[in-house]
Design a protein around this motif. Sequence first.
Motif, short mmCIF file in Angstrom:
data_model
loop_
_atom_site.label_atom_id
_atom_site.label_comp_id
_atom_site.label_asym_id
_atom_site.label_seq_id
_atom_site.Cartn_x
_atom_site.Cartn_y
_atom_site.Cartn_z
N GLU A 101 -8.20 14.38 4.36
CA GLU A 101 -7.89 15.75 4.80
C GLU A 101 -8.38 16.02 6.17
OE1 GLU A 101 -6.17 18.53 4.80
OE2 GLU A 101 -5.71 18.37 2.56
N THR A 102 -7.65 16.71 6.87
CA THR A 102 -8.31 17.46 8.11
C THR A 102 -8.71 18.69 8.06
OG1 THR A 102 -5.85 17.94 8.86
CG2 THR A 102 -6.87 15.83 9.36
N LEU A 103 -8.20 19.44 7.08
CA LEU A 103 -8.61 20.90 7.02
C LEU A 103 -9.94 21.23 6.14
CD1 LEU A 103 -5.19 22.41 5.34
CD2 LEU A 103 -6.04 22.51 7.77
N SER A 104 -10.86 22.11 6.35
CA SER A 104 -12.03 22.21 5.93
C SER A 104 -11.86 22.50 4.30
CB SER A 104 -12.86 23.54 6.52
OG SER A 104 -12.05 24.62 6.23
N GLN A 105 -12.89 22.39 3.61
CA GLN A 105 -12.93 22.66 2.27
C GLN A 105 -12.61 24.09 1.81
OE1 GLN A 105 -12.76 20.60 -0.30
NE2 GLN A 105 -12.41 22.27 -1.92
N PHE A 149 0.83 -1.17 0.05
CA PHE A 149 -0.03 0.12 0.13
C PHE A 149 1.04 1.34 0.15
CE2 PHE A 149 -4.01 -1.85 2.22
CZ PHE A 149 -4.10 -2.88 1.01
N VAL A 150 0.74 1.98 -1.15
CA VAL A 150 1.50 3.26 -1.28
C VAL A 150 0.20 4.42 -0.45
CG1 VAL A 150 2.59 5.02 -2.51
CG2 VAL A 150 2.63 2.52 -3.24
N VAL A 151 0.52 4.92 0.71
CA VAL A 151 -0.29 5.77 1.56
C VAL A 151 0.32 7.08 1.64
CG1 VAL A 151 -1.66 5.84 3.61
CG2 VAL A 151 -1.37 3.75 2.69
N PHE A 152 -0.23 8.22 1.14
CA PHE A 152 0.46 9.38 1.28
C PHE A 152 -0.71 10.60 1.54
CE2 PHE A 152 -1.32 8.73 -3.01
CZ PHE A 152 -1.76 10.05 -3.57
N TYR A 153 -0.02 11.58 1.76
CA TYR A 153 -0.63 12.82 1.89
C TYR A 153 0.04 13.85 1.16
CZ TYR A 153 -2.99 17.31 3.23
OH TYR A 153 -3.22 18.60 3.14
N SER A 154 -0.72 14.70 0.27
CA SER A 154 -0.41 15.44 -0.74
C SER A 154 -1.16 16.55 -1.11
CB SER A 154 0.16 14.83 -2.14
OG SER A 154 0.73 15.68 -2.98
N MET A 155 -0.90 17.97 -0.59
CA MET A 155 -1.68 18.97 -0.62
C MET A 155 -1.38 19.64 -2.19
SD MET A 155 -2.00 22.49 1.35
CE MET A 155 -3.14 22.08 2.63
N TYR A 156 -0.24 19.48 -2.55
CA TYR A 156 -0.06 20.51 -3.97
C TYR A 156 0.42 19.58 -5.09
CZ TYR A 156 -0.41 24.66 -1.19
OH TYR A 156 -1.06 25.75 -0.50
N VAL A 201 -10.78 26.29 3.80
CA VAL A 201 -9.40 26.40 3.90
C VAL A 201 -8.46 25.85 2.84
CG1 VAL A 201 -7.32 26.14 5.50
CG2 VAL A 201 -9.59 26.44 6.53
N VAL A 202 -8.87 24.64 2.35
CA VAL A 202 -8.12 24.31 1.26
C VAL A 202 -8.16 24.95 0.24
CG1 VAL A 202 -8.04 22.27 -0.52
CG2 VAL A 202 -8.22 21.65 1.99
N GLU A 203 -9.34 25.66 -0.42
CA GLU A 203 -9.44 26.54 -1.50
C GLU A 203 -8.80 27.65 -1.07
OE1 GLU A 203 -13.71 26.90 -1.94
OE2 GLU A 203 -14.19 25.04 -2.37
N GLN A 204 -8.48 28.27 0.14
CA GLN A 204 -7.98 29.65 0.07
C GLN A 204 -6.46 29.15 0.12
OE1 GLN A 204 -9.04 30.65 4.29
NE2 GLN A 204 -10.87 31.63 3.51
N MET A 205 -5.90 27.97 0.39
CA MET A 205 -4.65 27.75 0.14
C MET A 205 -4.06 27.33 -1.22
SD MET A 205 -3.97 25.57 3.80
CE MET A 205 -2.08 25.51 3.32
N LYS A 206 -5.27 27.53 -2.16
CA LYS A 206 -5.15 27.31 -3.75
C LYS A 206 -4.48 25.86 -4.03
CE LYS A 206 -4.38 32.28 -4.45
NZ LYS A 206 -5.71 32.51 -4.58
N ALA A 207 -4.94 25.08 -3.16
CA ALA A 207 -4.69 23.68 -3.41
C ALA A 207 -5.22 23.15 -4.68
CB ALA A 207 -4.75 22.66 -2.24
N PRO A 208 -4.65 22.37 -5.63
CA PRO A 208 -5.29 21.62 -6.64
C PRO A 208 -6.41 20.90 -6.27
CG PRO A 208 -3.20 20.66 -6.62
CD PRO A 208 -3.34 21.84 -5.55
#
Length: 275
Positions: A114-118, A78-85, A120-127
């Motif tokens: 994801e632990t951040l709210s949608q 299992f390749v388990v990851f977190y990636s914001m950008y 906040v994620v949008e404000q951080m300009k995450a794809p």
Amino acid sequence: MGKGGGCVPSKKKKPSSLATTGDGPGIDDDNDATNAPIQIDDDQTTIDGDRTTATNTAGTTTPAISTAAKISSPLKIFVVFYSMYGHVESLAKRMKKGVDSVEGVEATLYRVPETLSQEVVEQMKAPVKDSEIPEITAAELAAADGFLFGFPTRYGCMAAQMKAFFDSTGSLWKEQSLAGKPAGFFVSTGTQGGGQETTAWTAITQLVHHGMLFVPIGYTFGAGMFKMDSIRGGSPYGAGVFAGDGSREATETELALAEHQGNYMAAIVKRLAQP
């Protein structure tokens, strides 16, 4: 940690698989065979009719698993990851290619929640995240034979999203369901001194409490680990990428190191599964 030549092989004992000429210890720029990543044997068995036999150090053979069993039950990583950008995700996808190149082993990509709210994620300009890569639950980890965990750094440690996921594995820890299973790390950092080693190093505690086996890549990538002519993420702990301000994408060298780590881990998992 890798500074001042501390991780360079001793000059008194030359590595048998590397030359001692070229740009530095163990590097021969004119020898493609020497510069290639070091391979680990992923299968030491031979076929004898419908049975498989393995040769031990004494030169005798002992019964091993059948060929049919190996084909019908592929080992799972299992390749388990977190990636914001997307930087860690790019390494994860290339890592899967490396795992899948080893016969009898297959990789599955998962992202942690994801632990951040949608908002906040949008404000951080995450794809937008790749919808074809599912989120994983802690309970699903028990089905894997090995793991590759990827995450960006936050002050030299894993991102909170990955830590929250590990914090949710209490039931697996209580039963030691993951004990004895191999795992490796790959990371993303914003700067050259931002934690390519410490991010993985500080994550080892998660494996220790589960009784898991940490599998670093060492210098098995060959001469690519020593070259200084370009900026490159990654370390003996595992593959890595420099994200910069977020606009820098993984180079081919960084992706190649990720693919090598996938291949290397698959070979280790396969070897551990041998009877």
